[in-house]
Design a protein around this motif. Structure first.
Motif, PDB file in Angstrom:
ATOM      1  N   ILE A 249       0.841  -1.202   0.000  1.00 51.92           N
ATOM      2  CA  ILE A 249       0.000   0.000   0.000  1.00 51.92           C
ATOM      3  C   ILE A 249       0.874   1.248   0.000  1.00 51.92           C
ATOM      4  O   ILE A 249       0.622   2.195  -0.750  1.00 51.92           O
ATOM      5  CB  ILE A 249      -0.962  -0.021   1.202  1.00 51.92           C
ATOM      6  CG1 ILE A 249      -2.006  -1.129   0.994  1.00 51.92           C
ATOM      7  CG2 ILE A 249      -1.629   1.336   1.399  1.00 51.92           C
ATOM      8  CD1 ILE A 249      -2.808  -1.481   2.223  1.00 51.92           C
ATOM      9  N   ALA A 250       1.915   1.249   0.816  1.00 52.56           N
ATOM     10  CA  ALA A 250       2.832   2.392   0.853  1.00 52.56           C
ATOM     11  C   ALA A 250       3.535   2.560  -0.494  1.00 52.56           C
ATOM     12  O   ALA A 250       3.656   3.675  -1.004  1.00 52.56           O
ATOM     13  CB  ALA A 250       3.843   2.234   1.977  1.00 52.56           C
ATOM     14  N   ALA A 251       3.979   1.452  -1.081  1.00 55.47           N
ATOM     15  CA  ALA A 251       4.664   1.507  -2.368  1.00 55.47           C
ATOM     16  C   ALA A 251       3.734   2.010  -3.475  1.00 55.47           C
ATOM     17  O   ALA A 251       4.190   2.603  -4.458  1.00 55.47           O
ATOM     18  CB  ALA A 251       5.211   0.133  -2.736  1.00 55.47           C
ATOM     19  N   GLY A 252       2.442   1.788  -3.315  1.00 57.51           N
ATOM     20  CA  GLY A 252       1.452   2.255  -4.280  1.00 57.51           C
ATOM     21  C   GLY A 252       0.957   3.666  -4.006  1.00 57.51           C
ATOM     22  O   GLY A 252      -0.099   4.066  -4.519  1.00 57.51           O
ATOM     23  N   GLY A 253       1.665   4.393  -3.162  1.00 59.80           N
ATOM     24  CA  GLY A 253       1.278   5.770  -2.880  1.00 59.80           C
ATOM     25  C   GLY A 253       0.065   5.903  -1.966  1.00 59.80           C
ATOM     26  O   GLY A 253      -0.617   6.920  -1.982  1.00 59.80           O
ATOM     27  N   PHE A 254      -0.219   4.866  -1.201  1.00 61.19           N
ATOM     28  CA  PHE A 254      -1.326   4.829  -0.245  1.00 61.19           C
ATOM     29  C   PHE A 254      -2.692   4.937  -0.933  1.00 61.19           C
ATOM     30  O   PHE A 254      -3.655   5.444  -0.350  1.00 61.19           O
ATOM     31  CB  PHE A 254      -1.160   5.933   0.836  1.00 61.19           C
ATOM     32  CG  PHE A 254       0.074   5.735   1.676  1.00 61.19           C
ATOM     33  CD1 PHE A 254       0.044   4.907   2.776  1.00 61.19           C
ATOM     34  CD2 PHE A 254       1.264   6.365   1.341  1.00 61.19           C
ATOM     35  CE1 PHE A 254       1.188   4.711   3.540  1.00 61.19           C
ATOM     36  CE2 PHE A 254       2.407   6.185   2.096  1.00 61.19           C
ATOM     37  CZ  PHE A 254       2.378   5.353   3.203  1.00 61.19           C
ATOM     38  N   ALA A 255      -2.761   4.430  -2.146  1.00 60.52           N
ATOM     39  CA  ALA A 255      -4.024   4.436  -2.882  1.00 60.52           C
ATOM     40  C   ALA A 255      -5.059   3.588  -2.151  1.00 60.52           C
ATOM     41  O   ALA A 255      -4.757   2.500  -1.671  1.00 60.52           O
ATOM     42  CB  ALA A 255      -3.810   3.893  -4.291  1.00 60.52           C
ATOM     43  N   GLY A 256      -6.269   4.104  -2.050  1.00 59.78           N
ATOM     44  CA  GLY A 256      -7.374   3.361  -1.459  1.00 59.78           C
ATOM     45  C   GLY A 256      -7.439   3.374   0.045  1.00 59.78           C
ATOM     46  O   GLY A 256      -8.312   2.716   0.625  1.00 59.78           O
ATOM     47  N   VAL A 257      -6.544   4.088   0.722  1.00 63.56           N
ATOM     48  CA  VAL A 257      -6.584   4.105   2.176  1.00 63.56           C
ATOM     49  C   VAL A 257      -7.800   4.892   2.662  1.00 63.56           C
ATOM     50  O   VAL A 257      -8.311   5.751   1.964  1.00 63.56           O
ATOM     51  CB  VAL A 257      -5.283   4.675   2.793  1.00 63.56           C
ATOM     52  CG1 VAL A 257      -4.094   3.780   2.469  1.00 63.56           C
ATOM     53  CG2 VAL A 257      -5.047   6.088   2.347  1.00 63.56           C
ATOM     54  N   ARG A 258      -8.244   4.554   3.864  1.00 60.97           N
ATOM     55  CA  ARG A 258      -9.455   5.172   4.414  1.00 60.97           C
ATOM     56  C   ARG A 258      -9.179   6.449   5.205  1.00 60.97           C
ATOM     57  O   ARG A 258     -10.020   7.342   5.236  1.00 60.97           O
ATOM     58  CB  ARG A 258     -10.183   4.185   5.324  1.00 60.97           C
ATOM     59  CG  ARG A 258     -10.576   2.884   4.657  1.00 60.97           C
ATOM     60  CD  ARG A 258     -11.665   3.140   3.641  1.00 60.97           C
ATOM     61  NE  ARG A 258     -12.009   1.938   2.933  1.00 60.97           N
ATOM     62  CZ  ARG A 258     -13.245   1.507   2.784  1.00 60.97           C
ATOM     63  NH1 ARG A 258     -14.261   2.177   3.270  1.00 60.97           N
ATOM     64  NH2 ARG A 258     -13.480   0.408   2.099  1.00 60.97           N
ATOM     65  N   LEU A 259      -8.012   6.520   5.872  1.00 66.56           N
ATOM     66  CA  LEU A 259      -7.712   7.707   6.690  1.00 66.56           C
ATOM     67  C   LEU A 259      -7.258   8.852   5.796  1.00 66.56           C
ATOM     68  O   LEU A 259      -6.264   8.742   5.075  1.00 66.56           O
ATOM     69  CB  LEU A 259      -6.617   7.373   7.708  1.00 66.56           C
ATOM     70  CG  LEU A 259      -6.222   8.522   8.645  1.00 66.56           C
ATOM     71  CD1 LEU A 259      -7.370   8.877   9.585  1.00 66.56           C
ATOM     72  CD2 LEU A 259      -4.981   8.138   9.435  1.00 66.56           C
TER      73      LEU A 259
END
Length: 140
Positions: free
Chosen positions: A128-138
């Motif tokens: 998720i971090a490597a993907g630029g945090f795409a799709g995170v909820r916060l």
């Protein structure tokens, strides 16, 4: 109200995309993130917190284990070093956009991931971090 958070959950929140241990756990986590996104304050606590709540009735769940308390101490030390000041249980804060961005940058760089070692979710969080945090909820 104030959301009670154990230290390592500060890191988990950065990459939460809606996955979790059980449907009840995930639903609770989404409600907590919505409250944080709305600007509700969080308070650092020792031991199980509001995110742990749905799991506390399950026998043998890891929320009370010494290994998780150690994970909390590691996360607390890393975040305190990032902020350049000590952090302690009972401290209140908000996860505003500037703070979340700083935490995510440090997380992506590996600077605050000591507590993540050995965690079953670490690989997902790394992706998720490597993907630029795409799709995170916060949002922060």
């Amino acid at each position: 109200m104030t959301i009670r958070l154990r230290a390592h959950h500060l890191l988990c929140l950065l990459t939460f995309i809606g996955k979790g241990y059980t449907p009840a756990f995930t639903a609770n986590y989404r409600r907590i993130v919505a409250r944080l996104n709305a600007g509700e304050a969080a308070e650092l606590v020792e031991g199980p917190d509001d995110i742990c709540a749905p799991m506390l009735g399950e026998p043998g769940h890891h929320c009370r284990n010494a290994s998780v308390r150690e994970r909390d101490m590691q996360a607390l030390a890393d975040v305190a070093a990032l902020l350049g000041r000590p952090l302690a249980s009972g401290e209140s804060f908000t996860l505003d956009p500037v703070r979340v961005a700083a935490l995510r940058a440090a997380f992506a760089a590996g600077a605050i991931r000591t507590a993540c070692q050995g965690c079953q979710w670490s690989g997902l969080c790394t992706d998720i971090a490597a993907g630029g945090f795409a799709g995170v909820r916060l949002c922060g």
